[in-house]
Design an enzyme around this catalytic site. Sequence first.
Site, PDB file in Angstrom:
ATOM      1  N   HIS A   1      20.565  -8.048 -10.865  1.00 25.59           N
ATOM      2  CA  HIS A   1      20.311  -9.285 -10.093  1.00 25.59           C
ATOM      3  C   HIS A   1      19.683  -8.965  -8.728  1.00 25.59           C
ATOM      4  O   HIS A   1      19.845  -9.733  -7.787  1.00 25.59           O
ATOM      5  CB  HIS A   1      21.590 -10.105  -9.879  1.00 25.59           C
TER       6      HIS A   1
ATOM      7  N   SER B   1      -5.488  -4.815   5.482  1.00 25.57           N
ATOM      8  CA  SER B   1      -5.772  -6.228   5.709  1.00 25.57           C
ATOM      9  C   SER B   1      -6.957  -6.327   6.656  1.00 25.57           C
ATOM     10  O   SER B   1      -7.079  -5.536   7.588  1.00 25.57           O
ATOM     11  CB  SER B   1      -4.544  -6.895   6.329  1.00 25.57           C
TER      12      SER B   1
ATOM     13  N   LYS C   1      -1.193  -3.447   8.264  1.00 26.55           N
ATOM     14  CA  LYS C   1      -0.822  -3.623   6.856  1.00 26.55           C
ATOM     15  C   LYS C   1      -1.254  -2.477   5.940  1.00 26.55           C
ATOM     16  O   LYS C   1      -2.313  -1.889   6.118  1.00 26.55           O
ATOM     17  CB  LYS C   1      -1.431  -4.933   6.313  1.00 26.55           C
TER      18      LYS C   1
ATOM     19  N   GLU D   1       0.197  -5.105  -7.621  1.00 30.95           N
ATOM     20  CA  GLU D   1       0.048  -6.548  -7.795  1.00 30.95           C
ATOM     21  C   GLU D   1      -1.002  -6.873  -8.845  1.00 30.95           C
ATOM     22  O   GLU D   1      -0.830  -7.794  -9.652  1.00 30.95           O
ATOM     23  CB  GLU D   1      -0.312  -7.197  -6.447  1.00 30.95           C
TER      24      GLU D   1
END
Length: 450
Positions: A153, A274, A280, A287
């Site tokens: 979880h 970024s 970043k 992804e």
Amino acid sequence: MWKGRFAQETSSLVQQYGESVSYDWRLFPHDVAGSIAHARAQHHAGLLSEEEFTAIERGLREIESDIRDGKFEFKTSLEDIHMNIEAELTRRIGPAGAKLHTARSRNDQVATDTRLYCRDAIDSLTTAIAALQAALLDRAETHAATIIPGYTHLQRGQPVTAGHHFLAYVEMLERDKSRLADCRRRLNISPLGSGALAGSTINLDRPAIAAELGFDGVSTNSMDAIADRDYIAELLFATALCGAHLSRLSEDLILWCSAEFGFATLSDAHTTGSSLMPQKKNPDVCEITRGKTGRLTGNLVNLLVALKGLPLTYNRDLQEDKPPLFDSVDTLSLVLAVNTEMIASLELNGDACRNAASDPMLLATDLADHLVKCGVPFRSAHDLVGKAVAESIRTKTPLDQLDLPEIDPAFDAAAKDVFSLDRALAARTNPGSPSVENVRSEIRRWKAAL
Ligand code: ARG
């Protein structure tokens, strides 16, 4: 190729609508191999002279190398790869070329070509999966003793090692390879000789054709052989599930690379920045893998929906099988290659990992197990430890610093000894459990197997 009974030309819009050569050109090596095997059987059956067979074989080989060299001009007016090759063969060698399609239909031809394509695709995907397994195995070896929290979880559960975590993915990928092998075994049957749907009145030596093409045998029902696309559905399922495994790995890595976890660092070469936020470092590869898995799943659904309403045998809908097939094979190949490279340079921050795993709450189950070893029934032990956990939260005292015997006399003085991370892990020695020793022996087993 079928103009005999038609008085009108096919509308150019219909040609555009119906052509498949813009994508099925990729079947050319398989189409050539299938045609040569078919022609050889025609020759042995006395339908082609030695010279005719030689001319066909040479012509097909030349066409194959022209296509490979980008020197072949595909015509959408000739619909698909099969008719493009056959028409060009006849143009090059004359009447012998026009005999090639005897006792054959594009229906058994496309089924043959597609099976051969799938077989090659399975072999190269299998190699690519094995390379990713090797990269994961290498990370597992480096981190066989790096302790991390294991989660359920997404809540910290119990301590494991990063090696054990990486090996979980090696297991999944092994099942992916075995699914591909299973699919390969079932698909490796020659449909050639099934004709349009009802075989042929001209008997060619089907087993000889099958053997030349590396098939294990011949199909036993001409209608099924023409209508069957199970092998594509199976391959698309295997690729979708492999994608799902890598998508889950991606999700783990995305979490691990966040400042909140801080467990892992991806190399600069496998992350992006970024354009606006200078600090970043984004896990885009992970992804994109997660995103591409949607596409792999979509391709499977695409084919299953196309198949579900089709009466026997061939229906032109089946031509729509190839875009999802090619896309899934290409997509997964790329996913595997980039993930292999990325995993190879993945680094873990051992201190952050151990720190997160050092939360004594992770050993609450071990504390209950200790009570069980002292004769307390597990349900009661669970309840007693639950009370200790509540006390720890209420008093903001770490679980390992509570006076346990004061909470309940069932806790003896030795109960505190449970709170050693290394001892807790070392105790997990049953097969499949994450003790460092077990993980090392699993690594040895995998190294031998791979
Ligand atoms: N391009 C077709 C396909 O991919 C080949 C078979 C065509 N057969 C036919 N009866 N029109 O399915």
